[in-house]
Structures are given as structure tokens and as C-alpha cells.
Design an enzyme around this catalytic site. Structure first.
Site, mmCIF file in Angstrom:
data_model
loop_
_atom_site.group_PDB
_atom_site.id
_atom_site.type_symbol
_atom_site.label_atom_id
_atom_site.label_comp_id
_atom_site.label_asym_id
_atom_site.label_seq_id
_atom_site.Cartn_x
_atom_site.Cartn_y
_atom_site.Cartn_z
ATOM 1 N N LYS A 144 0.806 -1.228 0.000
ATOM 2 C CA LYS A 144 0.000 0.000 0.000
ATOM 3 C C LYS A 144 0.843 1.284 0.000
ATOM 4 O O LYS A 144 0.358 2.371 0.311
ATOM 5 C CB LYS A 144 -0.994 0.055 1.192
ATOM 6 C CG LYS A 144 -1.923 -1.123 1.351
ATOM 7 C CD LYS A 144 -2.530 -1.632 0.092
ATOM 8 C CE LYS A 144 -3.585 -0.759 -0.511
ATOM 9 N NZ LYS A 144 -4.076 -1.346 -1.816
ATOM 10 N N GLY A 145 2.100 1.142 -0.379
ATOM 11 C CA GLY A 145 2.964 2.314 -0.415
ATOM 12 C C GLY A 145 2.823 3.136 -1.683
ATOM 13 O O GLY A 145 3.145 4.319 -1.729
ATOM 14 N N GLY A 146 2.387 2.461 -2.757
ATOM 15 C CA GLY A 146 2.336 3.106 -4.075
ATOM 16 C C GLY A 146 3.185 2.315 -5.069
ATOM 17 O O GLY A 146 3.654 2.838 -6.084
ATOM 18 N N THR A 147 3.374 1.041 -4.759
ATOM 19 C CA THR A 147 4.273 0.189 -5.560
ATOM 20 C C THR A 147 3.767 -0.020 -6.984
ATOM 21 O O THR A 147 4.540 -0.062 -7.934
ATOM 22 C CB THR A 147 4.467 -1.182 -4.874
ATOM 23 O OG1 THR A 147 3.179 -1.788 -4.668
ATOM 24 C CG2 THR A 147 5.158 -1.039 -3.530
ATOM 25 N N ARG A 225 5.491 4.975 2.961
ATOM 26 C CA ARG A 225 4.376 5.905 3.153
ATOM 27 C C ARG A 225 4.154 6.047 4.650
ATOM 28 O O ARG A 225 4.440 5.100 5.406
ATOM 29 C CB ARG A 225 3.158 5.258 2.471
ATOM 30 C CG ARG A 225 1.882 6.034 2.495
ATOM 31 C CD ARG A 225 0.816 5.223 1.766
ATOM 32 N NE ARG A 225 -0.428 5.945 1.618
ATOM 33 C CZ ARG A 225 -1.537 5.405 1.122
ATOM 34 N NH1 ARG A 225 -1.547 4.144 0.720
ATOM 35 N NH2 ARG A 225 -2.640 6.118 1.015
ATOM 36 N N SER A 233 -4.918 2.338 4.931
ATOM 37 C CA SER A 233 -5.089 1.876 3.548
ATOM 38 C C SER A 233 -5.177 0.348 3.490
ATOM 39 O O SER A 233 -6.027 -0.227 2.799
ATOM 40 C CB SER A 233 -3.906 2.374 2.711
ATOM 41 O OG SER A 233 -3.920 1.805 1.436
ATOM 42 N N LYS A 350 -7.129 1.161 -6.132
ATOM 43 C CA LYS A 350 -6.137 2.145 -5.670
ATOM 44 C C LYS A 350 -6.880 3.462 -5.486
ATOM 45 O O LYS A 350 -7.642 3.870 -6.364
ATOM 46 C CB LYS A 350 -5.000 2.332 -6.676
ATOM 47 C CG LYS A 350 -4.363 1.066 -7.169
ATOM 48 C CD LYS A 350 -3.535 0.347 -6.112
ATOM 49 C CE LYS A 350 -3.132 -1.007 -6.655
ATOM 50 N NZ LYS A 350 -2.354 -1.824 -5.772
ATOM 51 N N ARG A 352 -8.949 4.094 -2.818
ATOM 52 C CA ARG A 352 -10.265 3.925 -2.160
ATOM 53 C C ARG A 352 -10.423 5.007 -1.091
ATOM 54 O O ARG A 352 -9.438 5.444 -0.496
ATOM 55 C CB ARG A 352 -10.325 2.575 -1.436
ATOM 56 C CG ARG A 352 -10.371 1.361 -2.327
ATOM 57 C CD ARG A 352 -10.571 0.144 -1.425
ATOM 58 N NE ARG A 352 -10.608 -1.073 -2.184
ATOM 59 C CZ ARG A 352 -9.580 -1.922 -2.292
ATOM 60 N NH1 ARG A 352 -8.435 -1.667 -1.682
ATOM 61 N NH2 ARG A 352 -9.695 -3.007 -3.005
HETATM 62 N N1 LIG Z 1 -0.979 7.372 -9.468
HETATM 63 C C1 LIG Z 1 -1.610 6.717 -8.505
HETATM 64 N N2 LIG Z 1 -2.849 6.239 -8.703
HETATM 65 C C2 LIG Z 1 -3.482 5.567 -7.723
HETATM 66 N N3 LIG Z 1 -2.945 5.306 -6.511
HETATM 67 C C3 LIG Z 1 -1.711 5.770 -6.275
HETATM 68 C C4 LIG Z 1 -1.007 6.493 -7.248
HETATM 69 N N4 LIG Z 1 0.192 6.827 -6.721
HETATM 70 C C5 LIG Z 1 0.218 6.336 -5.485
HETATM 71 N N5 LIG Z 1 -0.935 5.707 -5.205
HETATM 72 C C6 LIG Z 1 -1.231 5.065 -3.929
HETATM 73 O O1 LIG Z 1 -0.931 3.681 -4.076
HETATM 74 C C7 LIG Z 1 -1.614 3.049 -3.005
HETATM 75 C C8 LIG Z 1 -1.642 1.564 -3.275
HETATM 76 O O2 LIG Z 1 -0.342 1.101 -3.079
HETATM 77 P P1 LIG Z 1 0.230 -0.212 -3.777
HETATM 78 O O3 LIG Z 1 0.101 -0.120 -5.235
HETATM 79 O O4 LIG Z 1 1.604 -0.404 -3.235
HETATM 80 O O5 LIG Z 1 -0.761 -1.303 -3.204
HETATM 81 S S1 LIG Z 1 -0.548 -2.886 -3.188
HETATM 82 O O6 LIG Z 1 0.300 -3.195 -2.049
HETATM 83 O O7 LIG Z 1 0.032 -3.294 -4.470
HETATM 84 O O8 LIG Z 1 -1.935 -3.410 -3.000
HETATM 85 C C9 LIG Z 1 -2.959 3.729 -2.977
HETATM 86 O O9 LIG Z 1 -3.426 3.709 -1.653
HETATM 87 P P2 LIG Z 1 -4.934 4.046 -1.256
HETATM 88 O O10 LIG Z 1 -5.180 5.485 -1.656
HETATM 89 O O11 LIG Z 1 -5.006 3.884 0.203
HETATM 90 O O12 LIG Z 1 -5.789 3.099 -2.002
HETATM 91 C C10 LIG Z 1 -2.679 5.146 -3.466
HETATM 92 O O13 LIG Z 1 -2.739 6.104 -2.469
#
Ligand SMILES: Nc1ncnc2c1ncn2[C@@H]1O[C@H](COP(=O)(O)OS(=O)(=O)O)[C@@H](OP(=O)(O)O)[C@H]1O
EC number: 2.8.2.-
Length: 392
Positions: A144-147, A225, A233, A350, A352
Site C-alpha cells: 500500500k505504499g504506491g508500488t 508511506r 489503507s 487504488k 479507495r
Molecule cells: N498514481 C496513482 N494512482 C493511484 N494510486 C496511487 C497512485 N500513486 C500512489 N498511489 C497510492 O498507491 C496506493 C496503493 O499502493 P500499492 O500499489 O503499493 O498497493 S498494493 O500493495 O500493491 O496493494 C494507494 O493507496 P490508497 O489510496 O489507500 O488506495 C494510493 O494512495
């Protein structure tokens, strides 16, 4: 003022990691002791609870009761948490041969653009010329870091080829062997780098040693994050699939009245970055690790991408020209690629809407994480300033 004053990496097979602090109060050892001590009157938990992270996620076993107290009191066993762990930590994924078959929910979460990725196959639009190689660089965390956002942006680069799904090789599929792992990768041409992302590696104790044994020069990227937002998240993701789970406020504590935070809850444990990083630094020098700010990846994706491309030794090709801010989504999206009809935003899982969490609970969690965050800033050499942030 404490100071993390030595990080030494003698040129040996196993890097010897030494971290010393000037003041005793904030040593990592002291913090770990506070977390792990089974006997202290301040309340704590068995080290096995954290040491067996991978085992827990691979077996249906629930986490050992883990609690950190923010005050005084004694531990109380709470069955509701255990029961929930039992379901939460059950294995959810199966990978067979070259086909990665994810259990439905894992699949949805691990790569938001998977529908799209599956339609076009794992590889990018580049045809399958070249040779399959083991990854040169891995996004190892954090969940949930933004990977996903980072990997998708990197895939825009012509010199990056990445597998779309999460292989979970170093945590769940290691016994399948390196040939199996390599076969999952897209083919690369000379000069292209192979990448994958599996956010759970960062909290898997065996992962650093295993990755080191694959290639000691593997570059490691961690998208971090604010641990409190990250926990919310993480919880939001689980809640979306299991609406019957207890509230965040209930799960966050062993005993709320006593202020006993339940650090065995994976949503909270993952955010103790300093402890996880310590294991990685036993195998890899800091220079081989890049910490990307999950927050900055949203507000300045091009800026973070510049750092990532530099770290990977790539030309800065992915720039602000590739992003636009999508107001509806509330996130940056990738502009329409030449060979596609639509711009590329990440999917519904992503971004939510997070549930509103009791401010008092947020306050307590911030207090809980603060010393670990400070330690993490010192270890990583970067201040992410999470203490200054408003939690959304
Ligand atoms: N460009 C863009 N679009 C959408 N979301 C973005 C983006 N950049 C970063 N994020 C943040 O990414 C969070 C999800 O992290 P991950 O992709 O690492 O999640 S996972 O571990 O693979 O499930 C997701 O967390 P949540 O907002 O809590 O859903 C987003 O805040």
C-alpha cells in the site's frame, strides 16, 4: 539529540551492519526490546510473532498475541483478533508453471491494472525478443505504499521490462527455483533491465538473504508511506472484501483502555520500517537501496521518477510529460501511450476512500510510530517528515 553514527559495510560476502546510537533511549535495540520483551512489565510480545512472518502468511496459523503498551498495564488475550488473523493470514495465492493464478482478491489487489495486463499478457508492448533474465532490480515494498503506481510508471521507460503480476518468489514460491522465477520474466534486449514488484518481500525475513544469494548487486526499491496512513489503507483494502471485520479502532488495540497497541496486527506491523530495514542492511549496503516517498509519488510523480531512474542508471525518459493529474481519480495518471486509446489510471482498488478513524486512535498510533520513524530516517538517511503530516 540522538545520532545514527555508524553504518559500515566492509567488503565481505555478508555485509556487516553496525548501527550505533549516541543515546541509549533511541537505539534500535532498545526499541526492539520494548517491542519484543516477553517479561517486561511494560507489556510486549514474543519475537517469534514477527520472526515467523512468512510462515504465518504461508500457513493458516494466526499471529501470536503481540502487544505494545503505551502506558502501564498487562497483556490481555483477545480472541476476536486471533480469529480474524486466522482468516486474514491464510494463503491466498497459487502459482503454477508460468501461469500466475492468484486467488481472486489477491489478484485484484496486487496489480490494479491486472485486467489490462492480462489482456495484453505480462509483457509490455515490446515484442518478445531477447533473453529472459533474473531481475536486476526489485520493488520490495511496502504494501500500500504506491508500488503499483511506481512500477507502471517505470514500464513506460523503453529500457525497463517488468513482469506485471507479483511473483512472490522470495516469500511464497522460493522452492520452485530460479529457473521458474526467470521464466516468469519478460525477455530483455541488451541494455534493458528486468524488474518485478512484490511488496511483501520487505517484511519477509528470508527475502534479503535469498535475494542476496541470487545476485548481491540487485537494486532494491522501497516505496514508503506514512505508516499510519498505510495501515488505514491496508485495513480499507481488507474491509472492502470482508465488510464484517471489526473496526480499525478495535483491531489496532489489544486493550484500548490500557493503550495496548496490537503490533502483531499485520496492518500495523508492516509500518515498523526500521525493524524490517535492519534485516535488509545485514545483506545489502544502503547505496543499493532506494526509498521512494509514496506521498511524493502522488504530488510530484516526475520528481520521484527522476530519482528512481538515476538510481537504476537509466536515462531520465519518464518525466512530467508522461503524467497528468486526473481530478476525478484524485491521482496522477499516465498520459495516453501512442499505441493505446486510453490514458492509464490505476483501477478502483487504488485510491479507495478511507474510513474516518477516531482522531484519538490516530494520535496514539502516531505516538507509537514516532520513535521507529525517527530511527528509520536515521537509517535511510532521509527524513520523510511524517510527523508533520495531516492524516487524511
Ligand atoms: N498514481 C496513482 N494512482 C493511484 N494510486 C496511487 C497512485 N500513486 C500512489 N498511489 C497510492 O498507491 C496506493 C496503493 O499502493 P500499492 O500499489 O503499493 O498497493 S498494493 O500493495 O500493491 O496493494 C494507494 O493507496 P490508497 O489510496 O489507500 O488506495 C494510493 O494512495
Amino acid at each position: 539529540m540522538s545520532c545514527y553514527n555508524t553504518l559500515q559495510f566492509p567488503l565481505q560476502d555478508n555485509y556487516l551492519y553496525q548501527a550505533r546510537l549516541v543515546t541509549e533511549e533511541t537505539t534500535l535495540g532498545a526499541l526492539r526490546k520494548k517491542l519484543y520483551s516477553a517479561t517486561s512489565s511494560q507489556g510486549y510480545f514474543s519475537e517469534n510473532a514477527v520472526e515467523s512472518t512468512t510462515e504465518q502468511t504461508r500457513t493458516a496459523g494466526y499471529a501470536v498475541s503481540v502487544a505494545v503498551i503505551e502506558g502501564t498495564g498487562t497483556l490481555q488475550s483477545e480472541e476476536r483478533t486471533k480469529v480474524w488473523f486466522k482468516t486474514q493470514l491464510a494463503p491466498t495465492e497459487m502459482i503454477t508453471g508460468r501461469n500466475v493464478v492468484f486467488e481472486r482478491e489477491q489478484h485484484q489487489e496486487s496489480s490494479t491494472t491486472d485486467d489490462e495486463l492480462n489482456r495484453r499478457g505480462d509483457s509490455t508492448s515490446t515484442p518478445e525478443y531477447g533473453e529472459k533474465k533474473l531481475p536486476h532490480a526489485i520493488i520490495i515494498g511496502v504494501k500500500k505504499g504506491g508500488t503499483r503506481a511506481l512500477l507502471e510508471a517505470l514500464r513506460v521507460h523503453p529500457d525497463v521490462r517488468a513482469v506485471g503480476v507479483e511473483p512472490h518468489f522470495f516469500d511464497r514460491n522460493y522452492e520452485k527455483g530460479f529457473a521458474w522465477y526467470r521464466d516468469l520474466m519478460p525477455s530483455t534486449l541488451e541494455g534493458q533491465i528486468t524488474m518485478e514488484k512484490t511488496p511483501s518481500y520487505f517484511v519477509t525475513n528470508e527475502a534479503p538473504r535469498r535475494i542476496h544469494s541470487m545476485a548481491r548487486d540487485t537494486k532494491l526499491i522501497v516505496v514508503v508511506r506514512n505508516p499510519v496512513t498505510r495501515a488505514i489503507s491496508d485495513y480499507t483494502q481488507t474491509l472492502s472484501k470482508k465488510p464484517e471485520i471489526p473496526s480499525f479502532e478495535v483491531l489496532a488495540f489489544k486493550n484500548r483502555t490500557l493503550g495496548l497497541i496490537d503490533a502483531s496486527w499485520s496492518a500495523l506491523r508492516i509500518g515498523i520500517y526500521a525493524l524490517h530495514l535492519e534485516t535488509w542492511l545485514q545483506y545489502f549496503p544502503l547505496s543499493q537501496m532506494l526509498f521512494v516517498s509514496g506521498e511524493r509519488l502522488i504530488i510530484d510523480p516526475a520528481g520521484e521518477m527522476a530519482k528512481v531512474q538515476d538510481f537504476l542508471g537509466l536515462k531520465r525518459i519518464v518525466t512530467d510529460k508522461h503524467f497528468y493529474f486526473n481530478k476525478t481519480k484524485g491521482f496522477p495518471c499516465l498520459k495516453k501511450p501512442e499505441d493505446s486509446s486510453a490514458p492509464r489510471c490505476l483501477g478502483k482498488s487504488k485510491g479507495r476512500t478511507h474510513p474516518k478513524i477516531d482522531p484519538d486512535v490516530i494520535h496514539r498510533l502516531r505516538k507509537f510510530y514516532k520513535p521507529f520513524n525517527m530511527m528509520f530516517y536515521q537509517m535511510s538517511g532521509e527524513d520523510f517528515q511524517w510527523e508533520q503530516e495531516e492524516i487524511r
